[in-house]
Write a protein that holds these residues in place. Structure first.
Motif, PDB file in Angstrom:
ATOM      1  N   GLU A  81      45.514 -20.189  84.104  1.00  0.00           N
ATOM      2  CA  GLU A  81      44.697 -20.533  85.273  1.00  0.00           C
ATOM      3  C   GLU A  81      43.575 -19.523  85.486  1.00  0.00           C
ATOM      4  O   GLU A  81      42.447 -19.890  85.808  1.00  0.00           O
ATOM      5  CB  GLU A  81      45.561 -20.621  86.531  1.00  0.00           C
ATOM      6  N   LEU A  82      43.911 -18.238  85.324  1.00  0.00           N
ATOM      7  CA  LEU A  82      42.904 -17.187  85.510  1.00  0.00           C
ATOM      8  C   LEU A  82      41.751 -17.348  84.530  1.00  0.00           C
ATOM      9  O   LEU A  82      40.581 -17.265  84.908  1.00  0.00           O
ATOM     10  CB  LEU A  82      43.531 -15.805  85.279  1.00  0.00           C
ATOM     11  N   LYS A  83      42.093 -17.543  83.275  1.00  0.00           N
ATOM     12  CA  LYS A  83      41.064 -17.591  82.236  1.00  0.00           C
ATOM     13  C   LYS A  83      40.275 -18.900  82.251  1.00  0.00           C
ATOM     14  O   LYS A  83      39.220 -19.002  81.649  1.00  0.00           O
ATOM     15  CB  LYS A  83      41.683 -17.331  80.858  1.00  0.00           C
ATOM     16  N   ALA A  84      40.780 -19.911  82.993  1.00  0.00           N
ATOM     17  CA  ALA A  84      40.056 -21.176  83.126  1.00  0.00           C
ATOM     18  C   ALA A  84      39.190 -21.209  84.385  1.00  0.00           C
ATOM     19  O   ALA A  84      38.426 -22.140  84.593  1.00  0.00           O
ATOM     20  CB  ALA A  84      41.057 -22.342  83.160  1.00  0.00           C
ATOM     21  N   ASP A  85      39.301 -20.172  85.223  1.00  0.00           N
ATOM     22  CA  ASP A  85      38.584 -20.134  86.492  1.00  0.00           C
ATOM     23  C   ASP A  85      37.376 -19.202  86.378  1.00  0.00           C
ATOM     24  O   ASP A  85      37.534 -17.992  86.231  1.00  0.00           O
ATOM     25  CB  ASP A  85      39.532 -19.630  87.585  1.00  0.00           C
ATOM     26  N   PRO A  86      36.152 -19.750  86.434  1.00  0.00           N
ATOM     27  CA  PRO A  86      34.954 -18.921  86.271  1.00  0.00           C
ATOM     28  C   PRO A  86      34.859 -17.756  87.264  1.00  0.00           C
ATOM     29  O   PRO A  86      34.266 -16.733  86.958  1.00  0.00           O
ATOM     30  CB  PRO A  86      33.795 -19.899  86.486  1.00  0.00           C
ATOM     31  N   ALA A  87      35.474 -17.897  88.444  1.00  0.00           N
ATOM     32  CA  ALA A  87      35.411 -16.830  89.454  1.00  0.00           C
ATOM     33  C   ALA A  87      36.406 -15.710  89.173  1.00  0.00           C
ATOM     34  O   ALA A  87      36.286 -14.615  89.727  1.00  0.00           O
ATOM     35  CB  ALA A  87      35.664 -17.415  90.843  1.00  0.00           C
ATOM     36  N   LEU A  88      37.383 -15.959  88.297  1.00  0.00           N
ATOM     37  CA  LEU A  88      38.452 -14.979  88.058  1.00  0.00           C
ATOM     38  C   LEU A  88      38.572 -14.540  86.598  1.00  0.00           C
ATOM     39  O   LEU A  88      39.205 -13.530  86.303  1.00  0.00           O
ATOM     40  CB  LEU A  88      39.807 -15.570  88.498  1.00  0.00           C
ATOM     41  N   MET A  89      37.956 -15.277  85.689  1.00  0.00           N
ATOM     42  CA  MET A  89      38.174 -15.037  84.262  1.00  0.00           C
ATOM     43  C   MET A  89      37.724 -13.650  83.788  1.00  0.00           C
ATOM     44  O   MET A  89      38.184 -13.171  82.758  1.00  0.00           O
ATOM     45  CB  MET A  89      37.511 -16.132  83.426  1.00  0.00           C
ATOM     46  N   GLY A 112      44.269 -14.735  76.365  1.00  0.00           N
ATOM     47  CA  GLY A 112      43.220 -13.954  77.011  1.00  0.00           C
ATOM     48  C   GLY A 112      43.640 -12.639  77.648  1.00  0.00           C
ATOM     49  O   GLY A 112      42.823 -11.981  78.287  1.00  0.00           O
ATOM     50  N   ALA A 113      44.906 -12.229  77.489  1.00  0.00           N
ATOM     51  CA  ALA A 113      45.298 -10.909  78.011  1.00  0.00           C
ATOM     52  C   ALA A 113      44.574  -9.840  77.202  1.00  0.00           C
ATOM     53  O   ALA A 113      44.290 -10.029  76.021  1.00  0.00           O
ATOM     54  CB  ALA A 113      46.816 -10.722  77.892  1.00  0.00           C
ATOM     55  N   ALA A 141      38.226   2.771  79.463  1.00  0.00           N
ATOM     56  CA  ALA A 141      37.794   1.374  79.454  1.00  0.00           C
ATOM     57  C   ALA A 141      36.716   1.135  80.503  1.00  0.00           C
ATOM     58  O   ALA A 141      36.655   1.821  81.506  1.00  0.00           O
ATOM     59  CB  ALA A 141      38.990   0.460  79.730  1.00  0.00           C
ATOM     60  N   ARG A 142      35.884   0.166  80.227  1.00  0.00           N
ATOM     61  CA  ARG A 142      34.871  -0.229  81.203  1.00  0.00           C
ATOM     62  C   ARG A 142      35.221  -1.620  81.696  1.00  0.00           C
ATOM     63  O   ARG A 142      35.484  -2.515  80.887  1.00  0.00           O
ATOM     64  CB  ARG A 142      33.505  -0.229  80.518  1.00  0.00           C
ATOM     65  N   ILE A 143      35.251  -1.811  83.004  1.00  0.00           N
ATOM     66  CA  ILE A 143      35.530  -3.134  83.567  1.00  0.00           C
ATOM     67  C   ILE A 143      34.276  -3.601  84.314  1.00  0.00           C
ATOM     68  O   ILE A 143      33.421  -2.791  84.655  1.00  0.00           O
ATOM     69  CB  ILE A 143      36.763  -3.138  84.498  1.00  0.00           C
ATOM     70  N   PRO A 144      34.160  -4.901  84.553  1.00  0.00           N
ATOM     71  CA  PRO A 144      32.974  -5.395  85.260  1.00  0.00           C
ATOM     72  C   PRO A 144      32.839  -4.734  86.628  1.00  0.00           C
ATOM     73  O   PRO A 144      33.823  -4.601  87.359  1.00  0.00           O
ATOM     74  CB  PRO A 144      33.264  -6.905  85.419  1.00  0.00           C
ATOM     75  N   ALA A 145      31.629  -4.323  86.978  1.00  0.00           N
ATOM     76  CA  ALA A 145      31.392  -3.614  88.243  1.00  0.00           C
ATOM     77  C   ALA A 145      31.787  -4.449  89.448  1.00  0.00           C
ATOM     78  O   ALA A 145      32.325  -3.953  90.407  1.00  0.00           O
ATOM     79  CB  ALA A 145      29.927  -3.218  88.338  1.00  0.00           C
ATOM     80  N   HIS A 146      31.547  -5.770  89.393  1.00  0.00           N
ATOM     81  CA  HIS A 146      31.876  -6.600  90.551  1.00  0.00           C
ATOM     82  C   HIS A 146      33.377  -6.807  90.677  1.00  0.00           C
ATOM     83  O   HIS A 146      33.832  -7.372  91.652  1.00  0.00           O
ATOM     84  CB  HIS A 146      31.125  -7.934  90.514  1.00  0.00           C
ATOM     85  N   ALA A 147      34.158  -6.326  89.707  1.00  0.00           N
ATOM     86  CA  ALA A 147      35.618  -6.428  89.821  1.00  0.00           C
ATOM     87  C   ALA A 147      36.182  -5.182  90.501  1.00  0.00           C
ATOM     88  O   ALA A 147      37.363  -5.058  90.694  1.00  0.00           O
ATOM     89  CB  ALA A 147      36.241  -6.596  88.435  1.00  0.00           C
TER      90      ALA A 147
END
Length: 148
Positions: A81-89, A112-113, A141-147
């Motif tokens: 579900e997470l990886k199929a959701d553009p707002a959460l993937m 997708g883990a 590691a670098r994660i997306p800033a908006h996360a």
């Protein structure tokens, strides 16, 4: 642009109370991460991430620690579900589970883990694993800033 090094916010999705206590203690010792919330099944995890019901004011985590074997919705269903959701993937998902079954490892990465950690049964070993994990995710590691 430079993002200040504040502790990474983690959502823990875990149904085993003993494991939750161990994970909270180990994460509390790792100052670079901040356990923002614990949810105890997959449906609750998705409600939290989608800000539904009691979680309407929840903030998105920088990282999700996800157990596989849970009631209502298991870790693989949540990951799908997470990886199929553009707002959460974009949120990195780390499988943190007692299973060392090779097929679970392969399935996790295929869905997708970004990492798979088998929980050691021994608390001292587990604390060491969590410290290494925290160092890697907070400093390497670098994660997306908006996360964040």
């Amino acid at each position: 642009h430079i993002v200040e090094n504040k502790p990474m916010e983690i959502l823990l999705v875990e149904d085993n109370e003993d494991d939750i206590v161990l994970e909270q203690e180990a994460l509390a010792e790792a100052k670079l991460v901040n356990l923002m919330f614990v949810v105890r099944d997959g449906e609750e995890a998705m409600a939290f991430l989608r800000r539904q019901g009691q979680y309407q004011h929840a903030q998105l985590p920088g990282l999700i620690l996800l157990d596989i074997n849970m009631p209502k919705k298991n870790g693989f269903e949540v990951l799908n579900e997470l990886k199929a959701d553009p707002a959460l993937m974009h949120i990195p998902v780390v499988m943190l589970t007692t299973s060392d079954n090779e097929s679970d490892v392969v399935k996790s990465y295929a869905k997708g883990a970004c990492s798979y950690i088998t929980k050691p049964m021994d608390f001292d070993k587990f604390r060491g694993v969590i410290k290494q994990f925290a160092l890697y995710w907070a400093l390497v590691a670098r994660i997306p800033a908006h996360a964040r």
